[in-house]
Motif scaffolding. Structure first.
Motif, PDB file in Angstrom:
ATOM      1  N   ALA A 129       0.931  -1.380  -0.040  1.00 23.45           N
ATOM      2  CA  ALA A 129      -0.508  -0.061   0.213  1.00 23.45           C
ATOM      3  C   ALA A 129       0.830   0.944  -0.114  1.00 23.45           C
ATOM      4  O   ALA A 129       0.503   2.420  -0.777  1.00 23.45           O
ATOM      5  N   GLN A 130       2.082   1.736   0.671  1.00 23.23           N
ATOM      6  CA  GLN A 130       2.945   2.564   0.578  1.00 23.23           C
ATOM      7  C   GLN A 130       3.642   3.018  -0.938  1.00 23.23           C
ATOM      8  O   GLN A 130       3.939   3.871  -1.458  1.00 23.23           O
ATOM      9  N   LEU A 131       4.361   1.729  -1.655  1.00 25.65           N
ATOM     10  CA  LEU A 131       4.552   1.436  -3.041  1.00 25.65           C
ATOM     11  C   LEU A 131       3.384   2.494  -3.339  1.00 25.65           C
ATOM     12  O   LEU A 131       3.620   3.002  -4.455  1.00 25.65           O
ATOM     13  N   ALA A 132       2.460   1.858  -3.982  1.00 24.11           N
ATOM     14  CA  ALA A 132       1.113   2.316  -4.137  1.00 24.11           C
ATOM     15  C   ALA A 132       0.960   3.636  -4.030  1.00 24.11           C
ATOM     16  O   ALA A 132       0.690   4.361  -4.753  1.00 24.11           O
ATOM     17  N   LEU A 133       0.470   4.065  -3.159  1.00 19.66           N
ATOM     18  CA  LEU A 133       0.196   5.294  -2.720  1.00 19.66           C
ATOM     19  C   LEU A 133       1.466   6.500  -2.911  1.00 19.66           C
ATOM     20  O   LEU A 133       1.225   7.312  -3.515  1.00 19.66           O
ATOM     21  N   THR A 134       2.734   5.961  -2.886  1.00 23.71           N
ATOM     22  CA  THR A 134       4.617   7.081  -2.930  1.00 23.71           C
ATOM     23  C   THR A 134       3.797   7.269  -4.654  1.00 23.71           C
ATOM     24  O   THR A 134       4.848   8.001  -5.447  1.00 23.71           O
ATOM     25  N   VAL A 135       3.886   6.243  -5.947  1.00 23.23           N
ATOM     26  CA  VAL A 135       3.944   6.075  -6.799  1.00 23.23           C
ATOM     27  C   VAL A 135       2.794   6.868  -7.656  1.00 23.23           C
ATOM     28  O   VAL A 135       3.157   8.193  -8.341  1.00 23.23           O
ATOM     29  N   LEU A 136       1.629   7.139  -7.284  1.00 21.99           N
ATOM     30  CA  LEU A 136       0.883   7.378  -7.248  1.00 21.99           C
ATOM     31  C   LEU A 136       0.783   8.784  -7.029  1.00 21.99           C
ATOM     32  O   LEU A 136       0.282   9.954  -7.630  1.00 21.99           O
ATOM     33  N   GLY A 137       1.363   9.599  -5.806  1.00 26.64           N
ATOM     34  CA  GLY A 137       1.498  10.350  -5.100  1.00 26.64           C
ATOM     35  C   GLY A 137       2.304  11.291  -6.186  1.00 26.64           C
ATOM     36  O   GLY A 137       3.011  12.705  -6.460  1.00 26.64           O
ATOM     37  N   VAL A 138       3.622  10.483  -7.113  1.00 25.68           N
ATOM     38  CA  VAL A 138       4.726  11.025  -7.773  1.00 25.68           C
ATOM     39  C   VAL A 138       4.513  11.415  -8.876  1.00 25.68           C
ATOM     40  O   VAL A 138       4.878  12.425  -9.823  1.00 25.68           O
ATOM     41  N   ILE A 139       3.278  10.575  -9.921  1.00 30.51           N
ATOM     42  CA  ILE A 139       3.644  10.917 -10.779  1.00 30.51           C
ATOM     43  C   ILE A 139       2.252  12.130 -10.710  1.00 30.51           C
ATOM     44  O   ILE A 139       2.556  12.282 -11.632  1.00 30.51           O
ATOM     45  N   LEU A 140       1.253  12.483  -9.614  1.00 34.33           N
ATOM     46  CA  LEU A 140       0.232  13.331 -10.106  1.00 34.33           C
ATOM     47  C   LEU A 140       1.512  14.472  -9.204  1.00 34.33           C
ATOM     48  O   LEU A 140       1.713  15.578 -10.272  1.00 34.33           O
ATOM     49  N   ALA A 141       2.752  15.057  -8.754  1.00 36.03           N
ATOM     50  CA  ALA A 141       3.801  15.759  -8.424  1.00 36.03           C
ATOM     51  C   ALA A 141       4.194  16.006  -9.233  1.00 36.03           C
ATOM     52  O   ALA A 141       4.584  17.289 -10.204  1.00 36.03           O
ATOM     53  N   ALA A 142       4.836  14.966 -10.468  1.00 35.54           N
ATOM     54  CA  ALA A 142       6.101  15.350 -11.856  1.00 35.54           C
ATOM     55  C   ALA A 142       5.317  15.602 -12.339  1.00 35.54           C
ATOM     56  O   ALA A 142       5.365  17.051 -13.462  1.00 35.54           O
ATOM     57  N   THR A 143       3.717  15.171 -12.694  1.00 35.89           N
ATOM     58  CA  THR A 143       2.853  15.635 -14.058  1.00 35.89           C
ATOM     59  C   THR A 143       2.678  17.229 -13.820  1.00 35.89           C
ATOM     60  O   THR A 143       2.746  18.473 -14.499  1.00 35.89           O
ATOM     61  N   ALA A 144       2.408  17.753 -12.475  1.00 33.08           N
ATOM     62  CA  ALA A 144       1.846  19.044 -12.481  1.00 33.08           C
ATOM     63  C   ALA A 144       3.541  19.876 -12.513  1.00 33.08           C
ATOM     64  O   ALA A 144       2.831  21.027 -13.032  1.00 33.08           O
ATOM     65  N   THR A 145       4.960  19.041 -11.905  1.00 33.09           N
ATOM     66  CA  THR A 145       5.560  19.664 -12.115  1.00 33.09           C
ATOM     67  C   THR A 145       5.946  20.454 -13.383  1.00 33.09           C
ATOM     68  O   THR A 145       6.829  21.808 -14.328  1.00 33.09           O
ATOM     69  N   GLY A 146       5.779  19.708 -14.024  1.00 31.36           N
ATOM     70  CA  GLY A 146       5.627  19.705 -15.839  1.00 31.36           C
ATOM     71  C   GLY A 146       5.351  20.516 -16.335  1.00 31.36           C
ATOM     72  O   GLY A 146       5.118  21.096 -17.487  1.00 31.36           O
ATOM     73  N   ALA A 147       3.754  20.544 -15.860  1.00 31.69           N
ATOM     74  CA  ALA A 147       2.976  21.372 -16.332  1.00 31.69           C
ATOM     75  C   ALA A 147       3.450  23.427 -15.615  1.00 31.69           C
ATOM     76  O   ALA A 147       2.612  24.375 -16.631  1.00 31.69           O
ATOM     77  N   ALA A 148       3.592  23.263 -14.936  1.00 31.96           N
ATOM     78  CA  ALA A 148       3.225  25.032 -14.441  1.00 31.96           C
ATOM     79  C   ALA A 148       5.379  24.658 -13.731  1.00 31.96           C
ATOM     80  O   ALA A 148       5.392  25.985 -13.400  1.00 31.96           O
ATOM     81  N   GLY A 149       5.867  24.033 -13.969  1.00 38.54           N
ATOM     82  CA  GLY A 149       7.278  23.848 -12.792  1.00 38.54           C
ATOM     83  C   GLY A 149       7.209  24.563 -11.418  1.00 38.54           C
ATOM     84  O   GLY A 149       6.044  23.319 -11.249  1.00 38.54           O
ATOM     85  N   PRO A 150       8.375  24.033 -10.736  1.00 34.40           N
ATOM     86  CA  PRO A 150       8.777  23.407  -9.739  1.00 34.40           C
ATOM     87  C   PRO A 150       7.413  24.865  -7.989  1.00 34.40           C
ATOM     88  O   PRO A 150       8.101  25.927  -7.911  1.00 34.40           O
ATOM     89  N   ILE A 151       6.894  24.773  -7.771  1.00 34.57           N
ATOM     90  CA  ILE A 151       5.858  25.292  -7.522  1.00 34.57           C
ATOM     91  C   ILE A 151       5.204  25.438  -6.062  1.00 34.57           C
ATOM     92  O   ILE A 151       5.022  23.995  -6.059  1.00 34.57           O
ATOM     93  N   GLY A 152       6.622  25.080  -4.758  1.00 31.71           N
ATOM     94  CA  GLY A 152       7.240  25.239  -3.724  1.00 31.71           C
ATOM     95  C   GLY A 152       5.886  25.317  -2.727  1.00 31.71           C
ATOM     96  O   GLY A 152       5.142  26.434  -2.933  1.00 31.71           O
ATOM     97  N   PHE A 153       5.890  24.926  -1.905  1.00 32.45           N
ATOM     98  CA  PHE A 153       4.977  24.943  -0.260  1.00 32.45           C
ATOM     99  C   PHE A 153       3.750  24.568  -0.290  1.00 32.45           C
ATOM    100  O   PHE A 153       2.565  24.751   0.262  1.00 32.45           O
ATOM    101  N   VAL A 154       2.548  24.288  -1.999  1.00 27.71           N
ATOM    102  CA  VAL A 154       1.493  23.885  -2.235  1.00 27.71           C
ATOM    103  C   VAL A 154       1.122  22.136  -1.363  1.00 27.71           C
ATOM    104  O   VAL A 154       0.133  22.728  -0.936  1.00 27.71           O
TER     105      VAL A 154
END
Length: 386
Positions: free
Chosen positions: A292-317
């Motif tokens: 469960a930890q691995l699956a949740l981590t992979v899902l969170g990383v995919i969401l963060a990486a896609t958001a970073t690719g769309a708008a750049g590294p926006i910190g603290f949100v």
């Protein structure tokens, strides 16, 4: 003459009243405290603030205050998006905004339909993705100070973008989001491999991410000092995180990622509940903690990486949105839906402030979130644990 034998008492069967067809069959006694029937969903007292939605084999446990807070946040998000579409160097009345949204065109079609609305939608999607990503990572690491930035996702995306610009492998600027997504995923995978040792311990995972992030930041700084001025300025602008000049080309892929991830997010909302407990308690409840930890981590990383690719590294949100949502809902675990809405409200409001604070200059939204998130991080470090 023999003595008479004493007569044995006859055992008589207790008489039963015959059951007539209109009489109910007898049932075993039930406990006076029982509030459920077999095969039905349990009922919770009102003081627990919980209610169950059950449809055949599917059941969902909801927190009343979380649902109310999510509704209020949705109204706030709608108001912030409408205000952002109206405000700016050129004020647009709400009626004209509604006319453009209905496709009737008008004098404000260029300002609202092509410049502001795509940017606002992208900001809401990026904020929602970062909010959910932060909730997932903080639940896995059991650390309110953890975020995708801490585990190296943003640094990996920045390093990949810098290397692509330095080597000239990117033919067009439109390919940079894909490169940054690949870099963020690669950095997170490297952190996970180095932190794994007979299981994933949250403290080792966070510390390994910090080390990888520092190393990747050194790579970026080395490129900035050795590159030409024009290329360095382009990289610096991307590193600050900004929604300026971005629109449907970045919003549509991010929206598809969120849509495809919706079933996994529904599962994650249920998996977060036992993982918020002690790992031994979660394992005793039948949860496969490491999977469960691995699956949740992979899902969170995919969401963060896609958001970073769309708008750049926006910190603290990703750091602040889950904690704000938890304080608003007072839920025992980080609420996923409220975290997404909080992140969307924070980023849309921050982008509106960045556009209108110092006209005609525009502050990158990443710089503004960092300016607000820094004091919040200090407060979070000094605040007592709840």
């Amino acid at each position: 003459m023999t003595a008479a034998k004493p007569e044995r008492p006859r055992l008589t069967r207790p008489t039963r009243t015959p059951r007539m067809p209109w009489m109910p069959m007898s049932s075993p006694p039930t406990s006076p405290t029982s509030t459920t029937r077999p095969g039905t969903a349990p009922t919770y007292p009102r003081s627990a603030g919980l209610f169950v939605i059950r449809r055949r084999s599917f059941s969902l446990l909801l927190h009343r205050r979380s649902a109310a807070v999510a509704g209020v946040l949705l109204l706030l998000l709608t108001g912030a998006m409408l205000l952002s579409a109206c405000a700016g160097q050129t004020y647009v009345p709400p009626g004209e905004v509604w006319r453009v949204l209905r496709g009737h065109g008008g004098p404000y079609d260029l300002i609202v339909g092509e410049l502001r609305v795509p940017r606002i939608v992208l900001g809401a999607l990026v904020g929602a993705a970062l909010g959910m990503s932060g909730a997932l990572v903080q639940t896995v690491t059991r650390n309110p100070l953890a975020s995708p930035d801490v585990i190296g996702v943003g640094h990996g995306a920045a390093a990949a973008t810098v290397l692509a610009l330095a080597t000239g492998t990117v033919a067009s600027p439109g390919a940079l989001p894909a490169v940054s997504v690949a870099g963020g995923l690669a950095a997170a995978a490297l952190v996970y491999v180095l932190a794994w040792r007979h299981g994933m311990q949250p403290s080792r995972f966070v510390l390994t991410g910090v080390g990888i992030g520092v190393a990747l930041s050194a790579v970026v700084q080395l490129y900035l000092t050795e590159s030409e001025l024009a290329a360095a300025e382009q990289v610096k602008l991307w590193l600050t995180g900004s929604l300026n000049g971005r629109g449907w080309e970045q919003a549509v892929p991010l929206g598809w990622v969120l849509l495809v991830s919706l079933p996994a997010l529904v599962w994650a909302s249920r998996a977060l509940r036992p993982l918020g407990l002690d790992p031994d308690t979660a394992a005793a409840l039948g949860v496969r903690v490491h999977r469960a930890q691995l699956a949740l981590t992979v899902l969170g990383v995919i969401l963060a990486a896609t958001a970073t690719g769309a708008a750049g590294p926006i910190g603290f949100v990703a750091l602040t949105a889950p904690q704000l949502a938890r304080r608003l809902t007072r839920a025992p675990q980080l609420p996923l839906v409220a975290s997404a809405l909080t992140g969307a409200v924070v980023l849309v409001t921050a982008d509106l402030t960045a556009r209108t604070m110092m006209p005609p200059l525009e502050i990158p939204v990443g710089a503004l979130t960092a300016l607000v998130g820094g004091p919040y991080l200090l407060w979070l470090l000094a605040a007592p644990k709840s």
